[in-house]
Write a protein that holds these residues in place. Structure first.
Motif, PDB file in Angstrom:
ATOM      1  N   GLY A 103      71.034  15.552  65.865  1.00 42.74           N
ATOM      2  CA  GLY A 103      70.536  14.434  65.059  1.00 42.74           C
ATOM      3  C   GLY A 103      69.851  14.933  63.795  1.00 42.74           C
ATOM      4  O   GLY A 103      70.014  14.359  62.709  1.00 42.74           O
ATOM      5  N   ALA A 104      69.086  16.029  63.918  1.00 49.62           N
ATOM      6  CA  ALA A 104      68.442  16.624  62.741  1.00 49.62           C
ATOM      7  C   ALA A 104      69.500  17.136  61.757  1.00 49.62           C
ATOM      8  O   ALA A 104      69.342  16.984  60.532  1.00 49.62           O
ATOM      9  CB  ALA A 104      67.511  17.756  63.162  1.00 49.62           C
ATOM     10  N   TYR A 108      69.992  15.863  57.934  1.00 46.39           N
ATOM     11  CA  TYR A 108      70.066  16.801  56.825  1.00 46.39           C
ATOM     12  C   TYR A 108      71.332  16.568  56.018  1.00 46.39           C
ATOM     13  O   TYR A 108      71.303  16.526  54.783  1.00 46.39           O
ATOM     14  CB  TYR A 108      70.002  18.235  57.341  1.00 46.39           C
ATOM     15  N   LYS A 109      72.446  16.354  56.698  1.00 51.25           N
ATOM     16  CA  LYS A 109      73.725  16.125  56.035  1.00 51.25           C
ATOM     17  C   LYS A 109      73.683  14.857  55.175  1.00 51.25           C
ATOM     18  O   LYS A 109      74.364  14.768  54.155  1.00 51.25           O
ATOM     19  CB  LYS A 109      74.829  15.984  57.092  1.00 51.25           C
ATOM     20  N   SER A 115      76.015  18.673  51.387  1.00 47.57           N
ATOM     21  CA  SER A 115      77.377  18.363  51.798  1.00 47.57           C
ATOM     22  C   SER A 115      77.850  19.389  52.817  1.00 47.57           C
ATOM     23  O   SER A 115      77.672  20.588  52.627  1.00 47.57           O
ATOM     24  CB  SER A 115      78.299  18.374  50.578  1.00 47.57           C
ATOM     25  N   PHE A 116      78.394  18.908  53.907  1.00 41.46           N
ATOM     26  CA  PHE A 116      79.036  19.764  54.899  1.00 41.46           C
ATOM     27  C   PHE A 116      80.538  19.626  54.719  1.00 41.46           C
ATOM     28  O   PHE A 116      81.023  18.575  54.293  1.00 41.46           O
ATOM     29  CB  PHE A 116      78.687  19.325  56.320  1.00 41.46           C
ATOM     30  N   PRO A 118      84.322  18.950  56.010  1.00 39.20           N
ATOM     31  CA  PRO A 118      84.740  17.929  56.970  1.00 39.20           C
ATOM     32  C   PRO A 118      84.762  18.412  58.426  1.00 39.20           C
ATOM     33  O   PRO A 118      84.390  17.656  59.332  1.00 39.20           O
ATOM     34  CB  PRO A 118      86.147  17.550  56.508  1.00 39.20           C
ATOM     35  N   LEU A 119      85.159  19.636  58.669  1.00 36.11           N
ATOM     36  CA  LEU A 119      85.206  20.133  60.042  1.00 36.11           C
ATOM     37  C   LEU A 119      83.797  20.232  60.643  1.00 36.11           C
ATOM     38  O   LEU A 119      83.565  19.806  61.779  1.00 36.11           O
ATOM     39  CB  LEU A 119      85.900  21.499  60.106  1.00 36.11           C
ATOM     40  N   THR A 120      82.857  20.763  59.870  1.00 34.79           N
ATOM     41  CA  THR A 120      81.474  20.865  60.352  1.00 34.79           C
ATOM     42  C   THR A 120      80.901  19.480  60.618  1.00 34.79           C
ATOM     43  O   THR A 120      80.239  19.260  61.631  1.00 34.79           O
ATOM     44  CB  THR A 120      80.600  21.628  59.335  1.00 34.79           C
ATOM     45  N   THR A 121      81.161  18.543  59.698  1.00 37.90           N
ATOM     46  CA  THR A 121      80.689  17.165  59.881  1.00 37.90           C
ATOM     47  C   THR A 121      81.244  16.578  61.168  1.00 37.90           C
ATOM     48  O   THR A 121      80.505  15.982  61.962  1.00 37.90           O
ATOM     49  CB  THR A 121      81.105  16.299  58.681  1.00 37.90           C
TER      50      THR A 121
END
Length: 159
Positions: A103-104, A108-109, A115-116, A118-121
């Motif tokens: 959740g943190a 942050y994102k 920006s993260f 897409p895969l990390t997101t």
């Protein structure tokens, strides 16, 4: 205090309320209530309001973090000498920690300029959702087996 916990009953009920609120508002972030016409039912239109449910989710998360912090400090200062975590209690604590951490990362994102890829997101989002589902299943298992307590009193010879 309730008989199977060190938390006063109102705090245990607050935790249950917050967990339910976070589950509902979290699901509302994936517009399923509007998509499946649940928000069209009388009194449930607010579930389709992304910004309202987003703010409610953050507010619930802040309150849960406050309660989680209180319990953590009490555990470290006193309860760990009097109580021991049950197996299901330890699992639920680990799942809660994972939910808080993911959740943190999601918060942050969502900050401007962050920006993260897409895969990390996707990994963070699915992990957050998966941990929440697992926490719900662990809570159901605890209720079904009548072992709801996160911790139980230590027995003198158990150490």
């Amino acid at each position: 205090m309730s008989s199977n916990t060190s938390l006063p009953r109102w705090q245990a009920r607050l935790y249950t309320f917050l967990a339910t609120m976070l589950a509902v508002t979290g699901l509302a972030q994936m517009p399923i209530f509007k998509r499946y016409y649940i928000a069209d039912l009388p009194g449930l239109g607010w579930l389709a309001d992304f910004y309202l449910t987003h703010k409610l989710h953050y507010m619930g998360a802040a309150l849960l973090l406050g309660l989680f912090s209180y319990v953590t400090v009490r555990w470290l200062r006193q309860w760990n000498r009097e109580l021991r975590l049950t197996a299901l209690g330890g699992l639920r604590v680990a799942l809660l920690v994972g939910i808080v951490l993911t959740g943190a990362m999601r918060m942050y994102k969502n900050q401007p300029g962050v920006s993260f890829d897409p895969l990390t997101t996707m990994i963070v989002d699915w992990t957050h959702l998966g941990l929440a589902v697992l926490l719900g299943l662990a809570a159901l298992a605890a209720v079904a087996t009548k072992r709801k307590a996160y911790a139980v009193r230590r027995t003198p010879n158990a150490e």
